[in-house]
Design a protein around this motif. Structure first.
Motif, PDB file in Angstrom:
ATOM      1  N   PHE A 196     -34.499 -92.809-126.020  1.00  0.00           N
ATOM      2  CA  PHE A 196     -33.980 -92.211-124.807  1.00  0.00           C
ATOM      3  C   PHE A 196     -34.825 -92.656-123.628  1.00  0.00           C
ATOM      4  N   ALA A 197     -34.144 -93.100-122.589  1.00  0.00           N
ATOM      5  CA  ALA A 197     -34.842 -93.486-121.366  1.00  0.00           C
ATOM      6  C   ALA A 197     -35.179 -92.219-120.594  1.00  0.00           C
ATOM      7  N   PRO A 198     -36.314 -92.179-119.939  1.00  0.00           N
ATOM      8  CA  PRO A 198     -36.642 -90.986-119.155  1.00  0.00           C
ATOM      9  C   PRO A 198     -35.683 -90.847-117.971  1.00  0.00           C
ATOM     10  N   ALA A 199     -35.447 -89.640-117.583  1.00  0.00           N
ATOM     11  CA  ALA A 199     -34.552 -89.382-116.459  1.00  0.00           C
ATOM     12  C   ALA A 199     -35.151 -89.962-115.185  1.00  0.00           C
ATOM     13  N   PRO A 200     -34.291 -90.535-114.330  1.00  0.00           N
ATOM     14  CA  PRO A 200     -34.814 -91.102-113.085  1.00  0.00           C
ATOM     15  C   PRO A 200     -35.354 -90.012-112.171  1.00  0.00           C
ATOM     16  N   ILE A 201     -36.374 -90.346-111.456  1.00  0.00           N
ATOM     17  CA  ILE A 201     -36.991 -89.412-110.514  1.00  0.00           C
ATOM     18  C   ILE A 201     -36.117 -89.329-109.269  1.00  0.00           C
ATOM     19  N   PRO A 202     -35.814 -88.125-108.788  1.00  0.00           N
ATOM     20  CA  PRO A 202     -34.983 -88.009-107.581  1.00  0.00           C
ATOM     21  C   PRO A 202     -35.654 -88.681-106.389  1.00  0.00           C
ATOM     22  N   VAL A 203     -34.815 -89.276-105.557  1.00  0.00           N
ATOM     23  CA  VAL A 203     -35.333 -89.974-104.385  1.00  0.00           C
ATOM     24  C   VAL A 203     -35.802 -88.976-103.333  1.00  0.00           C
ATOM     25  N   PHE A 204     -35.005 -87.925-103.131  1.00  0.00           N
ATOM     26  CA  PHE A 204     -35.360 -86.949-102.101  1.00  0.00           C
ATOM     27  C   PHE A 204     -35.067 -85.556-102.625  1.00  0.00           C
ATOM     28  N   VAL A 205     -36.004 -84.693-102.533  1.00  0.00           N
ATOM     29  CA  VAL A 205     -35.825 -83.302-102.925  1.00  0.00           C
ATOM     30  C   VAL A 205     -36.296 -82.439-101.763  1.00  0.00           C
ATOM     31  N   ASP A 206     -35.411 -81.543-101.329  1.00  0.00           N
ATOM     32  CA  ASP A 206     -35.742 -80.653-100.222  1.00  0.00           C
ATOM     33  C   ASP A 206     -36.332 -79.373-100.810  1.00  0.00           C
ATOM     34  N   GLN A 207     -37.613 -79.315-100.919  1.00  0.00           N
ATOM     35  CA  GLN A 207     -38.283 -78.162-101.519  1.00  0.00           C
ATOM     36  C   GLN A 207     -38.183 -76.922-100.637  1.00  0.00           C
ATOM     37  N   SER A 208     -38.114 -77.122 -99.324  1.00  0.00           N
ATOM     38  CA  SER A 208     -38.120 -75.971 -98.418  1.00  0.00           C
ATOM     39  C   SER A 208     -36.747 -75.307 -98.320  1.00  0.00           C
ATOM     40  N   GLY A 209     -35.676 -76.028 -98.639  1.00  0.00           N
ATOM     41  CA  GLY A 209     -34.331 -75.467 -98.520  1.00  0.00           C
ATOM     42  C   GLY A 209     -33.808 -75.501 -97.099  1.00  0.00           C
ATOM     43  N   LEU A 210     -34.451 -76.229 -96.218  1.00  0.00           N
ATOM     44  CA  LEU A 210     -34.047 -76.276 -94.813  1.00  0.00           C
ATOM     45  C   LEU A 210     -32.682 -76.949 -94.661  1.00  0.00           C
ATOM     46  N   ARG A 211     -32.462 -78.022 -95.409  1.00  0.00           N
ATOM     47  CA  ARG A 211     -31.200 -78.748 -95.285  1.00  0.00           C
ATOM     48  C   ARG A 211     -30.032 -77.861 -95.710  1.00  0.00           C
ATOM     49  N   SER A 212     -30.157 -77.143 -96.800  1.00  0.00           N
ATOM     50  CA  SER A 212     -29.053 -76.288 -97.249  1.00  0.00           C
ATOM     51  C   SER A 212     -28.826 -75.141 -96.264  1.00  0.00           C
ATOM     52  N   ARG A 213     -29.891 -74.627 -95.674  1.00  0.00           N
ATOM     53  CA  ARG A 213     -29.743 -73.564 -94.680  1.00  0.00           C
ATOM     54  C   ARG A 213     -29.012 -74.070 -93.439  1.00  0.00           C
ATOM     55  N   GLN A 214     -29.352 -75.274 -93.002  1.00  0.00           N
ATOM     56  CA  GLN A 214     -28.691 -75.841 -91.828  1.00  0.00           C
ATOM     57  C   GLN A 214     -27.213 -76.109 -92.118  1.00  0.00           C
TER      58      GLN A 214
END
Length: 78
Positions: free
Chosen positions: A7-25
């Motif tokens: 099994f190949a390891p899962a790819p690392i996400p390019v961008f993760v919004d840890q603060s949740g600001l994008r979803s709030r906006q």
């Protein structure tokens, strides 16, 4: 026969919004857009409810009583 699966390891996400600001906006922008859309849908629905179902009669114009004298589709008479 024993099969080995690698099994190949899962790819690392390019961008993760840890603060949740994008979803709030996006949520803040989504509410007014959805309210405007609901108002437009209500206005369209109410305009369809208030319409009279009797359409005016369409008058069909009478056919002309004359025959064309010359033309590509008229019969050739001597």
């Amino acid at each position: 026969m024993a099969e080995t699966h690698q099994f190949a390891p899962a790819p690392i996400p390019v961008f993760v919004d840890q603060s949740g600001l994008r979803s709030r906006q996006l949520r803040r922008l989504g509410w007014p857009v959805s309210v405007v859309g609901a108002m437009l849908a209500a206005a369209m629905g109410s305009s369809l409810i208030g319409v009279q179902s009797d359409a005016p009669a369409m008058g069909i114009p009478p056919k002309p009583s004359y025959q064309p004298t010359k033309g590509p589709l008229s019969p050739s008479w001597p």
